[in-house]
Structures are given as structure tokens and as C-alpha cells.
Design an enzyme around this catalytic site. Structure first.
Site, PDB file in Angstrom:
ATOM      1  N   VAL A 166       6.376   2.811  -2.761  1.00 41.68           N
ATOM      2  CA  VAL A 166       7.198   1.845  -3.506  1.00 41.68           C
ATOM      3  C   VAL A 166       6.353   0.616  -3.836  1.00 41.68           C
ATOM      4  CG1 VAL A 166       9.236   0.366  -3.421  1.00 41.68           C
ATOM      5  CG2 VAL A 166       9.358   2.683  -2.493  1.00 41.68           C
TER       6      VAL A 166
ATOM      7  N   SER B 233       0.821  -1.217   0.000  1.00 47.83           N
ATOM      8  CA  SER B 233       0.000   0.000   0.000  1.00 47.83           C
ATOM      9  C   SER B 233       0.856   1.269   0.000  1.00 47.83           C
ATOM     10  CB  SER B 233      -0.908   0.013   1.239  1.00 47.83           C
ATOM     11  OG  SER B 233      -0.103   0.014   2.412  1.00 47.83           O
ATOM     12  N   GLY B 234       2.170   1.133   0.143  1.00 48.05           N
ATOM     13  CA  GLY B 234       3.040   2.315   0.186  1.00 48.05           C
ATOM     14  C   GLY B 234       3.371   2.818  -1.218  1.00 48.05           C
TER      15      GLY B 234
ATOM     16  N   CYS C 255      18.000   4.951  -2.415  1.00 45.10           N
ATOM     17  CA  CYS C 255      17.742   5.599  -3.709  1.00 45.10           C
ATOM     18  C   CYS C 255      18.823   6.619  -4.055  1.00 45.10           C
ATOM     19  CB  CYS C 255      16.360   6.235  -3.702  1.00 45.10           C
ATOM     20  SG  CYS C 255      16.034   7.270  -2.267  1.00 45.10           S
TER      21      CYS C 255
HETATM   22  N1  LIG Z   1      10.094   6.109  -1.343  1.00 45.36           N
HETATM   23  C1  LIG Z   1      11.270   5.926  -1.943  1.00 45.36           C
HETATM   24  O1  LIG Z   1      11.661   6.679  -2.865  1.00 45.36           O
HETATM   25  C2  LIG Z   1      12.171   4.793  -1.520  1.00 45.36           C
HETATM   26  C3  LIG Z   1      13.329   4.553  -2.283  1.00 45.36           C
HETATM   27  C4  LIG Z   1      14.185   3.494  -1.918  1.00 45.36           C
HETATM   28  C5  LIG Z   1      13.868   2.705  -0.815  1.00 45.36           C
HETATM   29  N2  LIG Z   1      12.751   2.988  -0.092  1.00 45.36           N
HETATM   30  C6  LIG Z   1      12.454   2.096   1.038  1.00 45.36           C
HETATM   31  O2  LIG Z   1      11.349   1.253   0.668  1.00 45.36           O
HETATM   32  C7  LIG Z   1      10.559   0.968   1.826  1.00 45.36           C
HETATM   33  C8  LIG Z   1       9.117   1.411   1.542  1.00 45.36           C
HETATM   34  O3  LIG Z   1       9.120   2.813   1.319  1.00 45.36           O
HETATM   35  P1  LIG Z   1       7.802   3.628   0.919  1.00 45.36           P
HETATM   36  O4  LIG Z   1       8.283   4.968   0.485  1.00 45.36           O
HETATM   37  O5  LIG Z   1       6.938   2.830   0.041  1.00 45.36           O
HETATM   38  O6  LIG Z   1       7.111   3.744   2.368  1.00 45.36           O
HETATM   39  P2  LIG Z   1       5.550   3.937   2.687  1.00 45.36           P
HETATM   40  O7  LIG Z   1       4.895   4.627   1.550  1.00 45.36           O
HETATM   41  O8  LIG Z   1       5.484   4.548   4.032  1.00 45.36           O
HETATM   42  O9  LIG Z   1       4.984   2.431   2.764  1.00 45.36           O
HETATM   43  C9  LIG Z   1       5.337   1.558   3.788  1.00 45.36           C
HETATM   44  C10 LIG Z   1       4.570   0.245   3.626  1.00 45.36           C
HETATM   45  O10 LIG Z   1       4.951  -0.637   4.664  1.00 45.36           O
HETATM   46  C11 LIG Z   1       3.802  -1.076   5.423  1.00 45.36           C
HETATM   47  N3  LIG Z   1       4.251  -1.151   6.829  1.00 45.36           N
HETATM   48  C12 LIG Z   1       4.571  -0.114   7.633  1.00 45.36           C
HETATM   49  N4  LIG Z   1       5.003  -0.569   8.835  1.00 45.36           N
HETATM   50  C13 LIG Z   1       4.950  -1.915   8.770  1.00 45.36           C
HETATM   51  C14 LIG Z   1       5.256  -2.965   9.674  1.00 45.36           C
HETATM   52  N5  LIG Z   1       5.704  -2.692  10.927  1.00 45.36           N
HETATM   53  N6  LIG Z   1       5.079  -4.254   9.280  1.00 45.36           N
HETATM   54  C15 LIG Z   1       4.618  -4.542   8.047  1.00 45.36           C
HETATM   55  N7  LIG Z   1       4.301  -3.596   7.122  1.00 45.36           N
HETATM   56  C16 LIG Z   1       4.472  -2.306   7.485  1.00 45.36           C
HETATM   57  C17 LIG Z   1       2.748  -0.007   5.156  1.00 45.36           C
HETATM   58  O11 LIG Z   1       1.426  -0.539   5.165  1.00 45.36           O
HETATM   59  P3  LIG Z   1       0.620  -0.899   6.500  1.00 45.36           P
HETATM   60  O12 LIG Z   1       1.047   0.088   7.548  1.00 45.36           O
HETATM   61  O13 LIG Z   1      -0.809  -0.784   6.095  1.00 45.36           O
HETATM   62  O14 LIG Z   1       0.999  -2.324   6.819  1.00 45.36           O
HETATM   63  C18 LIG Z   1       3.057   0.401   3.716  1.00 45.36           C
HETATM   64  O15 LIG Z   1       2.450  -0.482   2.809  1.00 45.36           O
HETATM   65  C19 LIG Z   1      11.222   1.717   2.991  1.00 45.36           C
HETATM   66  O16 LIG Z   1      12.098   0.854   3.675  1.00 45.36           O
HETATM   67  C20 LIG Z   1      11.997   2.829   2.301  1.00 45.36           C
HETATM   68  O17 LIG Z   1      13.101   3.283   3.055  1.00 45.36           O
HETATM   69  C21 LIG Z   1      11.892   3.993  -0.422  1.00 45.36           C
END
Ligand SMILES: NC(=O)c1ccc[n+]([C@@H]2O[C@H](COP(=O)([O-])OP(=O)(O)OC[C@H]3O[C@@H](n4cnc5c(N)ncnc54)[C@H](OP(=O)(O)O)[C@@H]3O)[C@@H](O)[C@H]2O)c1
Length: 350
Positions: free
Chosen positions: A12, A9-10, A149
Site C-alpha cells: 500500500v 516500503s509495503g 478493502c
Molecule cells: N494490501 C491491501 O490490499 C490492503 C488494503 C486495505 C488496507 N490494508 C492495510 O494497510 C496496511 C498496510 O498493508 P500492506 O499490504 O502495505 O502491508 P505490507 O506490505 O506488509 O507493509 C507494511 C509496512 O509497514 C511497515 N511496518 C511493519 N511493522 C511495523 C511496525 N511495527 N512499525 C512501523 N512500521 C511497520 C513495513 O516496513 P518496515 O517493517 O520496514 O518498517 C511496511 O512498510 C495494513 O494495515 C493493511 O491491513 C491493506
């Protein structure tokens, strides 16, 4: 092959689904979100309406491992390690987007993240997921950890200079600018539109956590300790990263020689484009011209007066910076064509 996405749902997670729904060789079998469990995907990711009719499931490890051959985990750092360890023990292939398995030295988790790694023995089993550095290890891996990233843009720009022993490895300055989607889908006071719009905001001018992984990987190439000084900034775009690296030559090298070095270094790499033109709109890498694609565009300029090479690299943080890299790694792990499901031309204008 059946693929699962944890944290779908996030931001990424949404980007992973965008790529996976049109990937020619896989089937999405389970996607999880704790808060959106039971909801249809298009309610959370409206652009995917008509492409996928799955609903989000709660995180059930038993179900996940029974229904998937490979799982991509996309949850916050510090929250991923237990999920990954559980899947690993069940023999599932995993690609992790968090930082939880990027660093090799457990002490680096204390230094850069402020916590003790709960499974230090797992660190040597994970492969740092940059195909341009570790393609053959990724092919054989059960666990691949995708890079930060901003880290990957910096690494890809500096790699040829270190490989060819051209620069002072103790004085490298990394200046990154990143769009708002880099902060994820969860809002806070600083990411609220009124506060985020129009900013050029330094958010960790010293000791940013990506420093650790850039130093780790450049040191492996140099076979000596490399030091970098990193300062990231949040800027007023939604997607995209531009990283400017200032490096200092041990002795002067002509621009032509640098061209040859970069061409040799990236010959045959499907997602690296070298950018340096004297005419037209695209003279140096610019995130505007990579959005929606898995390209990392790399270029450079030489400052003879200071014996400085300025390298520049641009990518889409949700693509080469995250979901695109994950799919590239997945293709390698599953022995598919590396560009399967990733043949996107960038969107312009955006
Ligand atoms: N955004 C970027 O540009 C980017 C780039 C490279 C790497 N990343 C990394 O990729 C990962 C995801 O980033 P994002 O930007 O997509 O973050 P996000 O939008 O905040 O999404 C986080 C996701 O993880 C789930 N989540 C949160 N806490 C959790 C837990 N304790 N257990 C299981 N699921 C959990 C959330 O859904 P629910 O809370 O509903 O479970 C949501 O689906 C992070 O580690 C981030 O550092 C991000």
C-alpha cells in the site's frame, strides 16, 4: 502541503507513492521503513524509478511531525495505534490505513481482533474514511481511518438498498474474492508462489474481521442493528476484489426501480460507476476493468423466484480498497478537488 508516509516500503505504501509523486498539489517530505531505512525508493518499488529520489527514513516521530502537515500511516493493524496517537497529540492530520481506528465500540476490538484497544477514547475522534458515507465529517477531521478493502466494496453495493429500506437486514450474505496483493508484501508459506498460484482459497469462511466494520456502517444507515454473514476467498489475481452480496427483498421491486434508486444514491460520485449492460464485454462489475483506478464499479441482478437482489462490486484493493481511498480522503481534508491525482483510467488488458 507536505505529506509523510509511514510504512512506505509495503504494497500500500508503494501505491501511495505512485499516486503522490504525480499529485499536482503536494510534496512528499518523509517516507519511513524500519528495515529499508537508507535505501532509495526504486530499489524497493522499481516502477517508481525516475519519479522520486528520496530514501526511506527510520521512524522518528519528532522528525516526522516537524516535516509534515499530513501523515498517511500504512502499517499492520495493532501496530498503528501508538504511531497515530503520537501524531494526533502533536496536531498532525492523519489518514490511517490499518484497522486500528475503524471501529467505534472498543468491545468490537476484542470481538473481531482479539485485543483490548489501548486508546478507546480515540475511537470517537476518528472518521470512517468512506467519502460516499461520511464526506462532510472527513472534511473536518484530524484523523481519518480508511476502510477495509473488502468492506468498502460490500458497503457501497448494499448502501442504496438499506437507505431505501428494501431488504431484510438480518440476512445479508457477503462473498468476497481478493487477489494476492491484499496480503501485503511480507511472504509466508501460504503466499509463496507454488502455494498461492491457481488458488480459490476460502480463508475465513466465518467471522472475518471486516464483518465488524460492515455491520457498524450499515447499522448507522439503517438506524438499527444490521447482521451480515461474510466469507472471503483468495483467488488467482494480483490486484482486485469482486464482492457478491446476496440480499432478500421485503417486497418485490422492479429492476427499473432499482436502477433509479442506485442512480439517485450515487449521482455526482466521482468514483462510483454503475455497471449493467446487455451487450458488450462488461455486463456486470469485474475487477479486470478497474485495475489501477480508484473506481468501485457497482451492479445488480434480480432473482424474482427468491425475492433476492444480488449486488456486485469490483475495485482494485490497492486503490479504492486502500491508497486511492487515502488520497481521496486527503483531497477532501485539504480542500482540494476530490479527483486530484486520481484521474487514472483502468489498465486493460491486465
Ligand atoms: N494490501 C491491501 O490490499 C490492503 C488494503 C486495505 C488496507 N490494508 C492495510 O494497510 C496496511 C498496510 O498493508 P500492506 O499490504 O502495505 O502491508 P505490507 O506490505 O506488509 O507493509 C507494511 C509496512 O509497514 C511497515 N511496518 C511493519 N511493522 C511495523 C511496525 N511495527 N512499525 C512501523 N512500521 C511497520 C513495513 O516496513 P518496515 O517493517 O520496514 O518498517 C511496511 O512498510 C495494513 O494495515 C493493511 O491491513 C491493506
Amino acid at each position: 502541503m507536505k505529506i509523510g508516509v509511514v510504512g512506505a516500503s509495503g504494497y500500500v505504501g508503494g501505491e501511495l507513492l505512485r499516486l503522490l509523486v504525480v499529485h499536482p498539489k503536494i510534496e512528499i517530505s518523509m517516507i519511513t521503513s524500519r528495515q529499508k531505512a537508507g535505501e532509495y525508493v526504486h530499489r524497493i518499488h522499481p516502477s517508481l524509478k525516475g519519479f522520486i529520489d528520496l530514501t526511506f527514513s527510520p521512524l522518528d516521530m519528532e522528525k516526522l511531525s516537524n516535516s509534515c502537515d499530513l501523515v498517511i500511516t500504512s502499517v499492520p493493524h495493532g501496530k498503528s495505534n501508538k504511531i497515530v496517537k503520537d501524531l494526533y497529540n502533536r496536531g498532525i492530520k492523519i489518514i490511517d490505513l490499518s484497522a486500528d481506528f475503524r471501529l467505534k465500540n472498543p468491545k468490537d476490538y476484542v470481538r473481531w481482533y482479539g485485543w483490548e484497544h489501548p486508546f478507546p477514547e480515540m475511537l470517537s475522534r476518528s472518521v470512517y474514511g468512506v467519502p460516499e458515507l461520511h464526506r462532510e465529517d472527513i472534511r473536518k477531521a484530524q484523523l481519518v481511518s480508511c476502510p477495509g478493502c473488502m468492506a468498502v466494496t460490500s458497503l457501497l453495493a448494499i448502501k442504496p438498498l438499506i437507505q431505501n429500506n428494501l431488504i431484510d437486514i438480518e440476512h445479508i450474505i457477503v462473498d468476497s474474492k481478493i487477489g494476492s496483493s491484499g496480503a501485503g508484501a511480507r511472504a509466508n508459506a501460504g503466499t509463496h508462489h507454488a502455494m498461492r498460484y491457481g488458488v480459490i482459497r476460502p480463508y475465513k469462511p466465518a467471522k472475518h474481521r471486516h464483518t465488524g466494520e460492515i455491520e457498524q456502517e450499515l447499522s448507522l444507515i439503517a438506524k438499527k442493528e444490521v447482521k451480515i454473514s461474510m466469507s472471503p476467498h483468495a483467488v488467482n489475481i494480483v490486484r482486485g476484489i469482486l464482492t457478491t452480496n446476496h440480499t432478500f427483498l421485503k417486497k418485490m421491486v422492479s429492476e427499473l426501480d432499482l436502477w433509479k434508486i442506485y442512480r439517485n444514491s450515487y449521482r455526482g460520485e466521482p468514483f462510483i460507476r454503475l455497471i449493467r449492460d446487455k451487450k458488450g464485454l462488461y455486463k456486470f462489475p469485474d475487477p479486470k476493468f478497474v485495475v489501477g483506478s480508484n473506481f468501485c464499479d457497482v451492479g445488480f441482478d434480480v432473482d424474482e423466484d427468491n425475492q433476492r437482489v444480488v449486488t456486485l462490486s469490483a475495485s482494485d484493493n490497492l486503490m479504492k480498497g486502500a491508497a486511492g481511498s487515502a488520497i481521496q480522503n486527503m483531497n477532501i481534508m485539504l480542500d482540494y478537488e476530490e479527483m486530484d491525482g486520481l484521474k487514472y483510467t483502468p489498465l486493460t488488458p491486465v
